[in-house]
Write a protein that holds these residues in place. Structure first.
Motif, PDB file in Angstrom:
ATOM      1  N   GLY A 111      -2.256   9.008   5.889  1.00  0.00           N
ATOM      2  CA  GLY A 111      -1.029   9.071   6.667  1.00  0.00           C
ATOM      3  C   GLY A 111       0.187   8.862   5.806  1.00  0.00           C
ATOM      4  O   GLY A 111       0.206   9.249   4.630  1.00  0.00           O
ATOM      5  N   ARG A 112       1.227   8.253   6.361  1.00  0.00           N
ATOM      6  CA  ARG A 112       2.452   7.964   5.621  1.00  0.00           C
ATOM      7  C   ARG A 112       2.627   6.460   5.530  1.00  0.00           C
ATOM      8  O   ARG A 112       2.110   5.700   6.346  1.00  0.00           O
ATOM      9  N   ASP A 113       3.406   6.033   4.539  1.00  0.00           N
ATOM     10  CA  ASP A 113       3.695   4.608   4.401  1.00  0.00           C
ATOM     11  C   ASP A 113       4.440   4.091   5.622  1.00  0.00           C
ATOM     12  O   ASP A 113       5.257   4.799   6.217  1.00  0.00           O
ATOM     13  N   ASP A 114       4.135   2.852   5.972  1.00  0.00           N
ATOM     14  CA  ASP A 114       4.874   2.179   7.036  1.00  0.00           C
ATOM     15  C   ASP A 114       5.901   1.270   6.376  1.00  0.00           C
ATOM     16  O   ASP A 114       5.536   0.258   5.770  1.00  0.00           O
ATOM     17  N   PRO A 115       7.193   1.588   6.440  1.00  0.00           N
ATOM     18  CA  PRO A 115       8.188   0.768   5.737  1.00  0.00           C
ATOM     19  C   PRO A 115       8.257  -0.661   6.251  1.00  0.00           C
ATOM     20  O   PRO A 115       8.730  -1.553   5.549  1.00  0.00           O
ATOM     21  N   ALA A 116       7.782  -0.909   7.502  1.00  0.00           N
ATOM     22  CA  ALA A 116       7.870  -2.251   8.063  1.00  0.00           C
ATOM     23  C   ALA A 116       6.566  -3.017   7.948  1.00  0.00           C
ATOM     24  O   ALA A 116       6.492  -4.161   8.372  1.00  0.00           O
ATOM     25  N   GLY A 117       5.512  -2.408   7.403  1.00  0.00           N
ATOM     26  CA  GLY A 117       4.210  -3.061   7.375  1.00  0.00           C
ATOM     27  C   GLY A 117       3.686  -3.258   5.970  1.00  0.00           C
ATOM     28  O   GLY A 117       4.102  -2.576   5.031  1.00  0.00           O
ATOM     29  N   PRO A 118       2.750  -4.187   5.797  1.00  0.00           N
ATOM     30  CA  PRO A 118       2.212  -4.465   4.462  1.00  0.00           C
ATOM     31  C   PRO A 118       1.100  -3.508   4.059  1.00  0.00           C
ATOM     32  O   PRO A 118       0.687  -3.498   2.905  1.00  0.00           O
ATOM     33  N   LEU A 119       0.609  -2.717   5.001  1.00  0.00           N
ATOM     34  CA  LEU A 119      -0.545  -1.869   4.727  1.00  0.00           C
ATOM     35  C   LEU A 119      -0.101  -0.494   4.238  1.00  0.00           C
ATOM     36  O   LEU A 119       0.852   0.083   4.749  1.00  0.00           O
ATOM     37  N   ARG A 120      -0.798   0.017   3.199  1.00  0.00           N
ATOM     38  CA  ARG A 120      -0.498   1.343   2.657  1.00  0.00           C
ATOM     39  C   ARG A 120      -1.741   2.215   2.766  1.00  0.00           C
ATOM     40  O   ARG A 120      -2.848   1.748   2.541  1.00  0.00           O
ATOM     41  N   PRO A 121      -1.560   3.486   3.090  1.00  0.00           N
ATOM     42  CA  PRO A 121      -2.723   4.373   3.198  1.00  0.00           C
ATOM     43  C   PRO A 121      -3.306   4.709   1.829  1.00  0.00           C
ATOM     44  O   PRO A 121      -2.632   4.627   0.801  1.00  0.00           O
ATOM     45  N   ASP A 122      -4.575   5.110   1.818  1.00  0.00           N
ATOM     46  CA  ASP A 122      -5.223   5.546   0.571  1.00  0.00           C
ATOM     47  C   ASP A 122      -4.749   6.944   0.180  1.00  0.00           C
ATOM     48  O   ASP A 122      -4.638   7.263  -1.000  1.00  0.00           O
ATOM     49  N   VAL A 123      -4.517   7.795   1.170  1.00  0.00           N
ATOM     50  CA  VAL A 123      -4.027   9.154   0.934  1.00  0.00           C
ATOM     51  C   VAL A 123      -2.717   9.298   1.698  1.00  0.00           C
ATOM     52  O   VAL A 123      -2.687   9.167   2.921  1.00  0.00           O
ATOM     53  N   ARG A 124      -1.606   9.560   0.958  1.00  0.00           N
ATOM     54  CA  ARG A 124      -0.295   9.673   1.592  1.00  0.00           C
ATOM     55  C   ARG A 124       0.030  11.144   1.840  1.00  0.00           C
ATOM     56  O   ARG A 124      -0.125  11.979   0.949  1.00  0.00           O
ATOM     57  N   LEU A 125       0.490  11.463   3.037  1.00  0.00           N
ATOM     58  CA  LEU A 125       0.817  12.825   3.419  1.00  0.00           C
ATOM     59  C   LEU A 125       2.323  12.951   3.600  1.00  0.00           C
ATOM     60  O   LEU A 125       2.947  12.132   4.267  1.00  0.00           O
ATOM     61  N   PHE A 126       2.907  13.996   2.984  1.00  0.00           N
ATOM     62  CA  PHE A 126       4.336  14.257   3.118  1.00  0.00           C
ATOM     63  C   PHE A 126       4.531  15.760   3.317  1.00  0.00           C
ATOM     64  O   PHE A 126       3.855  16.568   2.672  1.00  0.00           O
TER      65      PHE A 126
END
Length: 466
Positions: free
Chosen positions: A371-386
C-alpha cells in the motif's frame, strides 16, 4: 409509635389455639395492621411477620418447630390466598418466621431480646407483658431502608450489582452487613463503594450520598493487527483483534501476542476522540516459526495501465466483423463481394504488449503489507505503491495483507488476501471487501496496480518408512 396504640393493633389469641390455625391468625394480624393506599385503591400491609410463641416444655417447642418446617410452603400459600381475597397488597415478598420459647427461656429475658429485634425500645416492655399473658404475638417485621443520593442526581444505582433505581432512590429491606454500592452516570466516572449496615433498631432509615467525579477527556482506541485474531491487552484487559476500548486520553500501554508470532509492546498516545471517530492503531506481527525463511510463493506487480490478462467483470471483448467493416470502409464502391472476402480481408490486430513488471517479491510465511505510507502511523508497508492518479488510498485503510494461513491444516501455500479500503479490491475479477482465499495463480487489482500472486507447488513424492 404509642405503646397503647401498638397494643390495640396486636390481636388477642386464645393461648390454647393449636398450630393449624396459625395461618388464620397471621392473616388477622395482617388485616388489622393494613393501611389504606389511595393511589392503588386498596389496602397495603407488610410482607414479613414474626410469630413469637411461648410453650411449657422443650418437647412442645420441638413439635411446633417440626410442624412449621413441614407446613411452611402450605402456610405461605394459604396466607397469600387469604390476603388476596381481602384485597390486601403486600409491600414486600411474603416471609413468615416463628420463634418458639419455653417459659423458662422467656423468664430469662429471651423473649424481650427477640421482641427488641422488631420493635422500638419503648415498645418492648408492653409487648413483653402481652406475650406473657397471651403466650403468642404476631408482629410485622419492619425493615431497614437505605436512601441513595448522588451529586449530581440521575445516576443509575446498583446494590451488590443489582439495579435498584435512579438516584435519588430507595433500597427496601436492606440486610445487616456489607453491601457494594455502584453509581453510573454518563460523563462521570463509575463509582463503586462499600457500605456497612450496622445492627440497629428495625424500621430505621439510612442515607448514603455519593459524590461523582467528572469523567476526564476520553478517547476511543481501535487496535487492528496483521494478521487479525491476535490477543491485545490494554489496561489489564485482553481482547481479540480487531478490538476497541474507551479510555482516558493520554498514554496507553498496548501488548499484542499471537501463537508463532513475535510479541509486540508499544506505548500509544490516545487523543480525545468521539465514538464515531476512533484512534486507529495498526500493529504488524512478525512470523517467528521455524519455517519463517521458507519461500511459499511470488508476488509480481505490473506497471499501471497495462492491459489485464483477463477482462474485469461486466466488460466484454468486442470481435470485429470484417465483412461489415469492409463495406463501411469502401463507402459504397462497386466491388465484387466474393473478391472482397479474399483480396480485401483486414489484417489480424497485433498482439497486446507484454505488461511491464515493476517488482517481484518472494512470499514467505507471515504477513506482507502492500500500500502507501501512513503519515500519521508508525507502520510502513513492505511494498509501497504510488501512481500519479492517486488511486491507492493513503494510510492503513488501503493496505493489502497477504499471509499463509495455517488454520486450515495445510503446511504450505495457503494464502489469504484481505482488504482495508472502503472501495474494495478486485481478486480474479471479483470485488472483495474483506477477505478471500487465493487460487494457485491469482490476480489482484489495487487502484491502478495489478498484481499476480503465484504459489510454489512442491513436487510430488512418495515416502516409505520401515
Amino acid at each position: 409509635m404509642d405503646p397503647k396504640k401498638l397494643l390495640e393493633r396486636i390481636p388477642r389469641f386464645d393461648r390454647d389455639k393449636p398450630f393449624r390455625y396459625l395461618g388464620r391468625r397471621i392473616v388477622q394480624a395482617m388485616a388489622e395492621s393494613a393501611t389504606a393506599n389511595l393511589l392503588l385503591g386498596k389496602r397495603t400491609a407488610a410482607g414479613r411477620y414474626l410469630a413469637v410463641r411461648v410453650v411449657e416444655s422443650d418437647r412442645e417447642r420441638q413439635e411446633w418447630e417440626e410442624l412449621f418446617a413441614e407446613s411452611r410452603a402450605a402456610l405461605l400459600k394459604e396466607i397469600s390466598r387469604e390476603a388476596a381475597a381481602r384485597d390486601i397488597e403486600l409491600r414486600s415478598a411474603l416471609e413468615i418466621e416463628v420463634a418458639v420459647l419455653t417459659a423458662a427461656e422467656a423468664e430469662r429475658g429471651e423473649g424481650e431480646r427477640i421482641l427488641s429485634t422488631v420493635l422500638d425500645e419503648a415498645e418492648v416492655a408492653p409487648a413483653w407483658a402481652r406475650l406473657k399473658e397471651e403466650h403468642e404475638l404476631i408482629l410485622p417485621r419492619r425493615v431497614r431502608t437505605l436512601l441513595l443520593e448522588s451529586e449530581p442526581s440521575g445516576a443509575q444505582a446498583y446494590a451488590d450489582h443489582r439495579p435498584v433505581g435512579v438516584t435519588p432512590c430507595r433500597v427496601d429491606d436492606i440486610p445487616e452487613g456489607e453491601v457494594t454500592l455502584t453509581f453510573s452516570l454518563p460523563g462521570y466516572l463509575m463509582l463503586e463503594q462499600g457500605y456497612r449496615v450496622e445492627p440497629g433498631r428495625p424500621g430505621q432509615r439510612l442515607t448514603h450520598r455519593a459524590v461523582l467525579e467528572k469523567e476526564p477527556e476520553m478517547g476511543v482506541l481501535d487496535v487492528r493487527t496483521f494478521p487479525p485474531g491476535a490477543q491485545v491487552t490494554v489496561n489489564g484487559e485482553t481482547r481479540e483483534s480487531p478490538a476497541r476500548w474507551r479510555l482516558p486520553a493520554g498514554p496507553v500501554e498496548v501488548r499484542v501476542a499471537m501463537d508463532d508470532y513475535q510479541p509486540e509492546a508499544l506505548t500509544v498516545y490516545l487523543p480525545e476522540t468521539p465514538e464515531t471517530l476512533p484512534h486507529r492503531v495498526p500493529v504488524r506481527l512478525r512470523y517467528a516459526g521455524l519455517d519463517r525463511d521458507e519461500v511459499l510463493g511470488t508476488l509480481v506487480i505490473y506497471k499501471p495501465g497495462a492491459a489485464p490478462s483477463r477482462p474485469k467483470p461486466g466488460r466484454e471483448v468486442a470481435e470485429r466483423n470484417t465483412i461489415s467493416a469492409f463495406f463501411r470502409d469502401a463507402d459504397g464502391a462497386r466491388m465484387d463481394p466474393v473478391s472482397t472476402l479474399t483480396d480485401w480481408a483486414l489484417p489480424e490486430p497485433p498482439p497486446p504488449p507484454k505488461p511491464e513488471v515493476l517488482a517481484e517479491v518472494p512470499l514467505r510465511r507471515g504477513v506482507i503489507l502492500v500500500g502507501r505510507d501512513d503519515p500519521a502511523g508508525p507502520l510502513r508497508p513492505d511494498v509501497r505503491l504510488f501512481d500519479p492518479e492517486n488511486t491507492v488510498s493513503r494510510g492503513c485503510h488501503a493496505w493489502l495483507w497477504v499471509y499463509a494461513d495455517t488454520s486450515t491444516g495445510a503446511t504450505f501455500n495457503t494464502f489469504l488476501v484481505g482488504n482495508n479500503s472502503a472501495g474494495g479490491i478486485l481478486v480474479d475479477g471479483n470485488l472483495v471487501m474483506e477477505t478471500r482465499r487465493l487460487s494457485d495463480d491469482s490476480e489482484v487489482d489495487v487502484g491502478n496496480f495489478r498484481m499476480k500472486i503465484t504459489k510454489e507447488i512442491p513436487e510430488a513424492r512418495v515416502e516409505i518408512a520401515f
